[in-house]
Write a protein that holds these residues in place. Structure first.
Motif, PDB file in Angstrom:
ATOM      1  N   THR A   1       0.845  -1.191   0.000  1.00 33.83           N
ATOM      2  CA  THR A   1       0.000   0.000   0.000  1.00 33.83           C
ATOM      3  C   THR A   1       0.879   1.238   0.000  1.00 33.83           C
ATOM      4  O   THR A   1       1.894   1.289   0.698  1.00 33.83           O
ATOM      5  CB  THR A   1      -0.912   0.024   1.244  1.00 33.83           C
ATOM      6  N   LYS A   2       0.495   2.220  -0.778  1.00 34.85           N
ATOM      7  CA  LYS A   2       1.186   3.509  -0.792  1.00 34.85           C
ATOM      8  C   LYS A   2       0.344   4.524  -0.033  1.00 34.85           C
ATOM      9  O   LYS A   2      -0.885   4.526  -0.134  1.00 34.85           O
ATOM     10  CB  LYS A   2       1.432   3.973  -2.221  1.00 34.85           C
ATOM     11  N   VAL A   3       1.007   5.403   0.710  1.00 32.95           N
ATOM     12  CA  VAL A   3       0.337   6.425   1.519  1.00 32.95           C
ATOM     13  C   VAL A   3       0.942   7.780   1.180  1.00 32.95           C
ATOM     14  O   VAL A   3       2.166   7.915   1.080  1.00 32.95           O
ATOM     15  CB  VAL A   3       0.501   6.153   3.028  1.00 32.95           C
ATOM     16  N   GLY A   4       0.094   8.787   0.985  1.00 30.76           N
ATOM     17  CA  GLY A   4       0.573  10.135   0.694  1.00 30.76           C
ATOM     18  C   GLY A   4      -0.383  11.176   1.237  1.00 30.76           C
ATOM     19  O   GLY A   4      -1.410  10.857   1.850  1.00 30.76           O
ATOM     20  N   LEU A   5      -0.076  12.449   1.017  1.00 27.10           N
ATOM     21  CA  LEU A   5      -0.866  13.563   1.546  1.00 27.10           C
ATOM     22  C   LEU A   5      -0.861  14.723   0.567  1.00 27.10           C
ATOM     23  O   LEU A   5       0.179  15.048  -0.013  1.00 27.10           O
ATOM     24  CB  LEU A   5      -0.287  14.023   2.898  1.00 27.10           C
ATOM     25  N   ILE A   6      -2.010  15.361   0.401  1.00 30.38           N
ATOM     26  CA  ILE A   6      -2.100  16.608  -0.351  1.00 30.38           C
ATOM     27  C   ILE A   6      -1.777  17.764   0.604  1.00 30.38           C
ATOM     28  O   ILE A   6      -2.445  17.924   1.628  1.00 30.38           O
ATOM     29  CB  ILE A   6      -3.498  16.804  -0.953  1.00 30.38           C
TER      30      ILE A   6
ATOM     31  N   ASN B   1     -11.273  31.448   0.870  1.00 31.35           N
ATOM     32  CA  ASN B   1     -10.461  31.687   2.059  1.00 31.35           C
ATOM     33  C   ASN B   1      -9.337  30.676   2.175  1.00 31.35           C
ATOM     34  O   ASN B   1      -8.189  31.029   2.479  1.00 31.35           O
ATOM     35  CB  ASN B   1     -11.351  31.641   3.307  1.00 31.35           C
ATOM     36  N   THR B   2      -9.653  29.403   1.927  1.00 34.18           N
ATOM     37  CA  THR B   2      -8.638  28.364   2.062  1.00 34.18           C
ATOM     38  C   THR B   2      -7.968  28.013   0.736  1.00 34.18           C
ATOM     39  O   THR B   2      -7.040  27.203   0.697  1.00 34.18           O
ATOM     40  CB  THR B   2      -9.266  27.079   2.642  1.00 34.18           C
ATOM     41  N   ALA B   3      -8.450  28.638  -0.379  1.00 31.40           N
ATOM     42  CA  ALA B   3      -7.871  28.431  -1.708  1.00 31.40           C
ATOM     43  C   ALA B   3      -7.851  26.953  -2.094  1.00 31.40           C
ATOM     44  O   ALA B   3      -6.846  26.419  -2.572  1.00 31.40           O
ATOM     45  CB  ALA B   3      -6.469  29.023  -1.790  1.00 31.40           C
ATOM     46  N   GLN B   4      -8.985  26.269  -1.874  1.00 31.03           N
ATOM     47  CA  GLN B   4      -9.071  24.865  -2.247  1.00 31.03           C
ATOM     48  C   GLN B   4     -10.529  24.470  -2.461  1.00 31.03           C
ATOM     49  O   GLN B   4     -11.452  25.172  -2.047  1.00 31.03           O
ATOM     50  CB  GLN B   4      -8.455  23.970  -1.167  1.00 31.03           C
ATOM     51  N   TRP B   5     -10.702  23.332  -3.135  1.00 33.84           N
ATOM     52  CA  TRP B   5     -12.031  22.751  -3.311  1.00 33.84           C
ATOM     53  C   TRP B   5     -12.403  21.981  -2.049  1.00 33.84           C
ATOM     54  O   TRP B   5     -11.664  21.103  -1.615  1.00 33.84           O
ATOM     55  CB  TRP B   5     -12.048  21.822  -4.519  1.00 33.84           C
TER      56      TRP B   5
ATOM     57  N   ASP C   1      -5.863  25.273 -12.432  1.00 36.99           N
ATOM     58  CA  ASP C   1      -6.632  24.401 -11.554  1.00 36.99           C
ATOM     59  C   ASP C   1      -7.343  23.315 -12.361  1.00 36.99           C
ATOM     60  O   ASP C   1      -7.909  23.572 -13.435  1.00 36.99           O
ATOM     61  CB  ASP C   1      -7.656  25.212 -10.771  1.00 36.99           C
ATOM     62  N   GLN C   2      -7.332  22.104 -11.829  1.00 39.01           N
ATOM     63  CA  GLN C   2      -7.965  20.969 -12.493  1.00 39.01           C
ATOM     64  C   GLN C   2      -9.193  20.461 -11.751  1.00 39.01           C
ATOM     65  O   GLN C   2      -9.679  19.368 -12.017  1.00 39.01           O
ATOM     66  CB  GLN C   2      -6.954  19.826 -12.628  1.00 39.01           C
ATOM     67  N   GLY C   3      -9.701  21.257 -10.824  1.00 36.24           N
ATOM     68  CA  GLY C   3     -10.851  20.806 -10.045  1.00 36.24           C
ATOM     69  C   GLY C   3     -10.417  20.053  -8.806  1.00 36.24           C
ATOM     70  O   GLY C   3      -9.230  19.956  -8.486  1.00 36.24           O
ATOM     71  N   PRO C   4     -11.375  19.488  -8.066  1.00 39.29           N
ATOM     72  CA  PRO C   4     -11.041  18.771  -6.831  1.00 39.29           C
ATOM     73  C   PRO C   4     -10.079  17.620  -7.096  1.00 39.29           C
ATOM     74  O   PRO C   4     -10.140  16.957  -8.136  1.00 39.29           O
ATOM     75  CB  PRO C   4     -12.406  18.237  -6.349  1.00 39.29           C
ATOM     76  N   GLY C   5      -9.184  17.393  -6.162  1.00 41.75           N
ATOM     77  CA  GLY C   5      -8.223  16.319  -6.308  1.00 41.75           C
ATOM     78  C   GLY C   5      -8.878  14.943  -6.307  1.00 41.75           C
ATOM     79  O   GLY C   5      -9.945  14.742  -5.703  1.00 41.75           O
ATOM     80  N   THR C   6      -8.239  14.011  -6.978  1.00 45.65           N
ATOM     81  CA  THR C   6      -8.773  12.654  -7.041  1.00 45.65           C
ATOM     82  C   THR C   6      -8.153  11.751  -5.987  1.00 45.65           C
ATOM     83  O   THR C   6      -8.622  10.631  -5.789  1.00 45.65           O
ATOM     84  CB  THR C   6      -8.510  12.044  -8.432  1.00 45.65           C
ATOM     85  N   GLN C   7      -7.099  12.202  -5.303  1.00 41.41           N
ATOM     86  CA  GLN C   7      -6.479  11.418  -4.251  1.00 41.41           C
ATOM     87  C   GLN C   7      -7.045  11.880  -2.919  1.00 41.41           C
ATOM     88  O   GLN C   7      -6.745  12.965  -2.432  1.00 41.41           O
ATOM     89  CB  GLN C   7      -4.956  11.575  -4.288  1.00 41.41           C
ATOM     90  N   GLN C   8      -7.882  11.041  -2.340  1.00 43.99           N
ATOM     91  CA  GLN C   8      -8.550  11.405  -1.093  1.00 43.99           C
ATOM     92  C   GLN C   8      -9.050  10.142  -0.412  1.00 43.99           C
ATOM     93  O   GLN C   8      -9.198   9.088  -1.039  1.00 43.99           O
ATOM     94  CB  GLN C   8      -9.734  12.348  -1.364  1.00 43.99           C
TER      95      GLN C   8
END
Length: 753
Positions: free
Chosen positions: A397-402, A545-549, A722-729
């Motif tokens: 398993t791979k684990v990462g963070l945005i 405010n948070t500059a994110q989706w 920007d490409q929209g909301p991230g797909t890694q979640q």
């Protein structure tokens, strides 16, 4: 002839083979060791009852006296030998056998049933999962079976019982121990298939909700319940648990539980555990706040937040401390509100007061951060991602963070996130460091992955610490630690995730004036396919405010077939650009590695924007098409900006003070154009956007213009890249299909008494 097994005075050691009998009812003893001696071969082919056996003196004297038993045991010894006759073929203390067994009692039985393969049973070893109440009940998924000892809040690495269902044929003629189910008569064995519920499961709970001002009695149906199970809602043990049968439990939900939706957890005495996620919702007669998202923001900009809970009423007032907020009532469980800019830094309470004066206050619900003078790095717990999305025990398993970045003046390099299994300051074990090679100003990026092989199925909490060595000078140092609890599935024949093939909103329309839209999705499941089971939809809005989706709404896992075509969806009420994602899961619990996403502009007849706030809309143009955007204000002073795909081009502007705002142009570059309505002052307005084919001349008189006294932005609110909301979640564990009970040949009677 064959008379069968009676419904009374049977002893069955393995409760999962109880055949519907109930411990303590009609003299039946279920789930206890019979305490037998060794098999006597070849003289009697029987096992003696040893001292302390629960079968001693537990038989039915009337049955022993009647034909065909006629007062004798298997070896011809008179029965009873004690106060009552014993359960089973041989009386305890009967001495040496005096009779030779007949051929009918030593028949060789050949199993002919084909075991049912159960690749989709989800079996894990876990302590009681941490329940996170949510305001909106989600779709009730199929129960997840786990193997565990007494529930605790600390995940265990080693399963305490068999964790993976097998499809080993049952071979009655070659037992590894003597069966303890006993018959009451002598008969020729029969070969009748019987469906035996061998897999612990929960099918339903009734009722599935209740108010917390009084206890609520519930009935749980399922399979393979044994003994007296422990039953939990989240971490709360239920009261008055009664097992009516292997398929039904009764229990009492205590009064006083916090409002929210809870997992139902049943643990048999042997440690096997089954979980039905989102099974029961605790309600309250008073308003309640369960979640505020986001719960932090910087003072520079307004911040749209979602308030989730219960019993909100239309017309409710929302206050941050003593400040009344602009708010939109969505439904009884959801209110959107706007935190104004320039509030003093600090922690604030949020209060919701209904028109009937009932109210609720959530203490410390929101924190205002000071204006950024330096960098700020931060993340969200759900942005700790894994590959695969649904990890399996003993699987790589791979684990990462945005990681998100606000502020700063130059590009950062080698930004680190350090991952731990368990809380870092409380004995958590180090998994490793993930690195973002370059992180530019006002951007987001994922770390490189760290490798993790979960040792066993179960519940694990992964923590991430951003910039653990303090190399980045940050204005805010309190938002650098996040965590996520996830479930690791057991190995399964089907470990291949499905794929989402298509997704559309209103059949691909660009705009909608209606809040209700129609969703369509399709997916496929490659071999070894367990079949598609579930679909999940998520709605996102861009948070200035948070500059994110940010995720605003989620459907939870829904049955795939009944929710993939023309699924009705009500958008969150704030106007502007809406991104959505569609995810899919199969019957084995595998989740698609990536979603399919789409967007639509919600443009109702009347819209609102706050001071220093921006509403964004996306439109795709080809070269030569004309776009005309017009803003008609009814209150306030909204300004209009349109950005082309050209990274270096300034916006088309109309920002006069008061009156209509309009821009009209012919596209010279193909691509995505962003229309922004900016609140120079708090405003109510109507937006109209038309796109005409070719270089058609605009119609009507030119309105709008540029006010030289107003400043203009240098970049759009949503970055051009920007490409929209991230797909890694992270996503909730997907439900698995019910496990089919195997058809097992049972030859009756197993023993004769």
């Amino acid at each position: 002839g064959f008379t069968g097994v009676t419904g009374s005075n049977n002893l069955i050691e393995d409760a999962s083979f109880a055949c519907g009998f109930t411990d303590g009812v009609d003299g039946n003893i279920i789930g206890f060791d019979p305490i037998l001696g060794t098999l006597v071969v070849p003289t009697s082919y029987s096992m003696a009852l040893l001292p302390g056996s629960p079968a001693i003196d537990a038989g039915d004297d009337a049955v022993c006296a009647a034909a065909p038993v006629n007062g004798f045991d298997f070896n011809g010894v008179t029965r009873p030998q004690g106060a009552h006759c014993d359960i089973g073929a041989v009386e305890a203390g009967a001495g040496s056998p005096t009779a030779t067994p007949t051929p009918t009692n030593t028949a060789t039985n050949t199993p002919t049933a084909t075991p049912t393969n159960t690749p989709t049973a989800t079996v894990t070893s876990t302590s009681t999962p941490t329940n996170t109440p949510t305001a909106t009940p989600t779709n009730t998924p199929t129960a997840t079976v786990t193997s565990t000892s007494t529930p605790t809040n600390t995940p265990t690495a080693t399963a305490t019982s068999t964790s993976t269902p097998t499809n080993t044929p049952v071979t009655p003629n070659a037992p590894t121990h003597t069966p303890t189910a006993t018959a009451t008569s002598t008969a020729t064995p029969t070969n009748t298939p019987v469906t035996v519920p061998t897999v612990l499961q929960i099918f339903s709970i009734s009722p599935n909700e209740g108010f917390n001002n009084q206890p609520v009695n519930i009935v749980i149906t399922g399979a393979a319940f044994s003994g007296t199970p422990q039953v939990f809602l989240g971490n709360t043990s239920l009261q008055n648990v009664v097992r009516d049968s292997s398929t039904q439990l009764r229990a009492t939900v205590p009064a006083g539980l916090a409002p929210g939706t809870y997992d139902l957890i049943v643990t048999n005495p042997d440690g096997k555990t089954v979980i039905l996620a989102g099974a029961y919702t605790v309600r309250t007669t008073e308003p309640a706040i369960t979640l505020v998202q986001p719960s932090t923001g910087i003072a520079d900009f307004p911040n749209d937040i979602g308030i989730y809970g219960f019993n909100f009423a239309n017309g409710a007032e929302v206050k941050l401390g003593d400040t009344v907020l602009d708010s939109l009532f969505v439904n009884g469980s959801f209110i959107q509100a706007t935190i104004p800019a320039d509030l003093p830094a600090g922690t604030y309470n949020i209060t919701v007061r209904n028109p009937n004066n009932s109210s609720v206050t959530k203490i410390g619900a929101y924190e205002v951060y000071p204006t950024l003078n330096n960098d700020d790095l931060y993340a969200n717990g759900y942005e700790i991602w894994t590959d695969p999305v649904a990890p399996r025990a003993q699987g790589a398993t791979k684990v990462g963070l945005i990681i998100h970045r606000q502020g700063g003046k130059t590009t950062l390099s080698d930004v680190t996130a350090r991952f731990y299994l368990g809380e870092p300051n409380n004995g958590g074990s180090l998994l490793g460091d993930g690195i973002v090679d370059f992180l530019s100003i006002r951007s987001s990026a994922t770390t490189s992955a760290v490798n993790w092989t979960p040792p066993a199925p179960g519940s694990y909490t992964i923590w991430a610490v951003i910039d653990p060595d303090g190399f980045v000078n940050e204005s805010i140092e309190t938002n650098n630690v996040v965590s996520r609890t996830l479930t690791v599935l057991p190995p399964a024949p089907d470990g291949v995730p499905p794929r989402v093939e298509s997704f559309s909103i209103n059949s691909g329309a660009t705009n909608t004036t209606q809040q209700t839209v129609s969703l369509n999705a399709s997916a496929s499941d490659a071999n070894p396919s367990s079949g598609l089971k579930s679909v999940l939809y998520k709605e996102f809005e861009y948070n200035q405010n948070t500059a994110q989706w940010l995720p605003i709404k989620s459907s939870g896992w829904l049955p795939y077939e009944s929710n993939r075509i023309n699924k009705s969806w009500e958008l969150a009420p704030a106007s502007g650009l809406k991104y959505m994602q569609a995810w899919a899961a199969d019957n084995a619990g595998n989740i698609a590695l990536f979603p399919f996403k789409g967007y639509i502009n919600y443009i109702p007849p009347s819209e609102r924007v706050g001071t220093n706030q921006t509403r964004s809309y996306f439109f795709t143009l080809t070269v030569g098409q004309r776009l005309t955007a017009r803003v008609t204000p009814s209150t306030g002073d909204p300004d209009l900006f349109v950005w082309s795909p050209n990274q270096n081009a300034p916006p088309y502007v109309s920002n006069l003070s008061g009156g209509l705002e309009e821009v009209s142009f012919v596209a010279t570059v193909a691509g995505l154009y962003q229309v922004e309505v900016y609140g120079y002052a708090k405003s109510d307005y109507q937006l109209e956007v038309t796109i005409t084919a070719g270089a058609a001349a605009r119609t009507g008189s030119q309105v709008g213009g540029v006010d030289p006294n107003k400043s203009q932005p240098s970049t759009p609110v949503i970055p051009r890249s920007d490409q929209g909301p991230g797909t890694q979640q992270g996503l909730p564990t997907a439900p698995t299909a019910p496990v089919a009970a195997p058809v097992i040949k049972i030859y009756l009677p197993v023993t004769v008494r």
